[in-house]
Structure formats: C-alpha cells, structure tokens
Design a protein around this motif. Sequence first.
Motif, PDB file in Angstrom:
ATOM      1  N   PHE A   1      29.903 -15.290  -4.548  1.00 28.56           N
ATOM      2  CA  PHE A   1      28.863 -14.570  -3.822  1.00 28.56           C
ATOM      3  C   PHE A   1      27.672 -14.267  -4.726  1.00 28.56           C
ATOM      4  CE2 PHE A   1      26.918 -10.512  -2.617  1.00 28.56           C
ATOM      5  CZ  PHE A   1      26.493 -10.821  -1.333  1.00 28.56           C
ATOM      6  N   LYS A   2      27.933 -13.869  -5.963  1.00 23.99           N
ATOM      7  CA  LYS A   2      26.842 -13.533  -6.888  1.00 23.99           C
ATOM      8  C   LYS A   2      25.944 -14.732  -7.167  1.00 23.99           C
ATOM      9  CE  LYS A   2      29.270 -11.718 -10.253  1.00 23.99           C
ATOM     10  NZ  LYS A   2      29.531 -11.082 -11.561  1.00 23.99           N
ATOM     11  N   ARG A   3      26.549 -15.901  -7.286  1.00 23.32           N
ATOM     12  CA  ARG A   3      25.742 -17.100  -7.528  1.00 23.32           C
ATOM     13  C   ARG A   3      24.807 -17.384  -6.353  1.00 23.32           C
ATOM     14  NH1 ARG A   3      30.566 -18.907 -10.155  1.00 23.32           N
ATOM     15  NH2 ARG A   3      31.324 -19.924  -8.259  1.00 23.32           N
ATOM     16  N   LYS A   4      25.239 -17.031  -5.160  1.00 20.16           N
ATOM     17  CA  LYS A   4      24.426 -17.283  -3.971  1.00 20.16           C
ATOM     18  C   LYS A   4      23.223 -16.355  -3.873  1.00 20.16           C
ATOM     19  CE  LYS A   4      28.183 -19.084  -1.050  1.00 20.16           C
ATOM     20  NZ  LYS A   4      28.982 -18.850   0.185  1.00 20.16           N
ATOM     21  N   ILE A   5      23.382 -15.117  -4.368  1.00 27.91           N
ATOM     22  CA  ILE A   5      22.299 -14.135  -4.192  1.00 27.91           C
ATOM     23  C   ILE A   5      21.516 -13.872  -5.487  1.00 27.91           C
ATOM     24  CG2 ILE A   5      23.415 -13.020  -2.228  1.00 27.91           C
ATOM     25  CD1 ILE A   5      23.521 -11.095  -5.388  1.00 27.91           C
TER      26      ILE A   5
END
Length: 214
Positions: free
Chosen positions: A109-113
């Motif tokens: 999720f962190k990589r996406k945002i």
Amino acid sequence: MKIDPVEFILNLDNYIDKNFYFVSGNENSLMEKIKDIIIAKFKNNLNYSINKKNSYDHNNISSAGLFQKNELFIISEIGSFDEKSLDTLKDRGSVYVFIIPNSPKNNIFKRKIMNKQNCYLLDCYSLNKEAKSKIINQYCNINNIKFEKDIYWFLLDSLDDKYLFLENELNKVFLLGKKLNSIASIKTTLAKNISEGEKIFFNILSKSSYIIDL
C-alpha cells in the motif's frame, strides 16, 4: 508524498495541510511521537475532536465524517482503505492518521501512495547521525547554546538511535545549562539515563500497542 519524520517533528506547522497521514516503519517510539504531536496540534490548536479506530471501515468512518467536521481519526489498520479513498474523503473536513507498522500488505500500500500529493507518508526507522544532528541543533537553537566541536561530536556519538530515549537524554543534558561545557559532565548525565532493561521493556510493550488513551 514521502517526507522525513524528523523534519516533520521539527517543523510541524509546515505539514498540517493534508487530510491523510500514514505513519509507518519499525521504530515504535518515533511513530508514537509523531502520532502524539499530530493529536496535540489538531486537538489543542485546531479544535478537532479525536476518534480512535482499530481498523478503517469505509461505511463507518465515511458516515461519521459526513456529519461532523473537524474530526481527527486515529486508525491502526488500513482495513478497506484504498487509493480511491484519498480522493473520495479529501473534501470531508476530517483528518485521517494511520499508524501502520511494516508488513507485506502495508508495504504494498505504501508503494502505491508514496508519490500522491494529497497525503504524507512518514517511514520511521532508527535515527542516523544526520537525523540526530538536526535534533541537537534545534535544542541548541532553543536553548541558545553552542558546543565546542569535541563536545558536540561526543554527544552526537553517545545519543541513542531510538527517538524516545534520545529525547529523554537530550532533555537531561540541556538541564545542565551553563554547566554544559565538558565531555565529562555530559558523560555523567548520560550514564544516569534510562537503563538497558527499561529500553527492552519499552520495546516489548510498544510492539503490542500503538494506540494509547488520549
């Protein structure tokens, strides 16, 4: 948008312009510090109410934010939150703070945002020398103290790399005031600081609880 957690702490007023804060990593005391100063800022200075949630539930939180403005949600699991939520919730007048330790799901999720402009991502890890130096410099500026080079580098090398313990050490050191003029005085002060046993106890305890009573 990914930002430096120490920079965030030292210049908090520059970073209260977003609706979403994702506090992650594996340095528990730094994560707690960031959570605490966000709560204090929004609660005491901006008159936000505080709402704690174990997990994000779109229906529950969306309906709450719809009827009450100036609400700060402290959330310990991503739950059903996704990239689309950044857009659907951004104009609701509420602020969402996620305390999400590293995990495979959270890391994806962190990589996406990471590059999204309407949120802040703060990855919290043990402090390096550059981060410690920034913190020492702020203490020096606040207290109008200037170190001799040998004292400065001794202090920098001696400070803990966990934020909670570093802050505790610096608070004790700077209580010396004008007596802060020798390596010996700093060494004596740091020797009286929190024990290794207490540090181990804190690390075990903090792993089991990221959301504490306000």
